[in-house]
Write an enzyme that holds these catalytic residues in place. Structure first.
Site, PDB file in Angstrom:
ATOM      1  N   VAL A 181     -56.652  40.868  15.372  1.00 21.61           N
ATOM      2  CA  VAL A 181     -56.287  39.623  15.880  1.00 21.61           C
ATOM      3  C   VAL A 181     -56.010  39.655  17.315  1.00 21.61           C
ATOM      4  CG1 VAL A 181     -54.889  37.707  15.777  1.00 21.61           C
ATOM      5  CG2 VAL A 181     -55.274  38.368  13.753  1.00 21.61           C
ATOM      6  N   CYS A 182     -55.328  40.852  17.691  1.00 22.05           N
ATOM      7  CA  CYS A 182     -55.099  41.022  19.219  1.00 22.05           C
ATOM      8  C   CYS A 182     -56.192  41.370  19.996  1.00 22.05           C
ATOM      9  CB  CYS A 182     -54.053  42.044  19.317  1.00 22.05           C
ATOM     10  SG  CYS A 182     -52.581  41.621  18.831  1.00 22.05           S
ATOM     11  N   ASP A 183     -57.460  42.146  19.235  1.00 19.09           N
ATOM     12  CA  ASP A 183     -58.384  42.655  19.757  1.00 19.09           C
ATOM     13  C   ASP A 183     -59.351  41.476  20.042  1.00 19.09           C
ATOM     14  OD1 ASP A 183     -60.758  44.897  19.845  1.00 19.09           O
ATOM     15  OD2 ASP A 183     -61.553  43.255  19.067  1.00 19.09           O
TER      16      ASP A 183
END
Length: 163
Positions: A56-58
């Protein structure tokens, strides 16, 4: 109440609000040089992620950088508590050469100034802030669940409107 993977978390610091002057902070660039609120001028999207090495952060980092590239004068700053070395490795392997990743690992300066430091995990809670060229906060999004996605469209619209 804020959660991380469904578990309650305690956020340290004070939440910021639209209309207030953005608090200053000091984080580290990938080369360990200090970066403050004023290092970059103009409109800034500050995209906060728990760890750049998660899916999700990527995706959040990629989407903001790809979309913001179409907005003249906007800098996207991705802040996490990952070590600068891990951030540099991610940037090298991501294929994105315009990404500004910044580490709050050393001091939690950003996390406490913006109310996103997770006490139990020493990570930052997923959130987004847009600052105009006068350091006024024009957009704030704190997620109740740190593993959810942010509202990209609203943050990008705020960046387009900011001056």
């Amino acid at each position: 109440m804020a959660t991380f993977k469904g578990n309650p978390i305690t956020l340290q610091g004070t939440a910021v609000q639209v209309g207030q002057t953005a608090p200053d902070f000091q984080v580290l660039a990938n080369d360990l040089s200090p970066v403050t609120r004023d290092t970059y001028q103009g409109v800034r999207i500050i995209s906060v992620v728990p760890s750049i090495d998660t899916g999700v952060c990527d995706a959040q980092t990629r989407k903001f950088n790809e979309e913001a590239a179409t907005i003249e004068g906007v800098t996207v700053m991705t802040v996490s508590n990952d070590l600068p070395f891990a951030q540099r490795r991610w940037c090298a392997s991501s294929g994105l050469d315009q990404v500004v990743t910044l580490s709050d690992h050393r001091d939690l300066s950003f996390g406490t100034q913006y109310g996103v430091a997770i006490e139990e995990l020493r990570l930052l809670a997923r959130s987004v802030f847009v600052l105009d060229s006068n350091n006024e906060i024009t957009y704030v999004e704190y997620l109740e669940e740190s593993t959810d996605e942010v509202n990209f469209e609203a943050a990008l619209a705020a960046a387009r409107e900011a001056k």
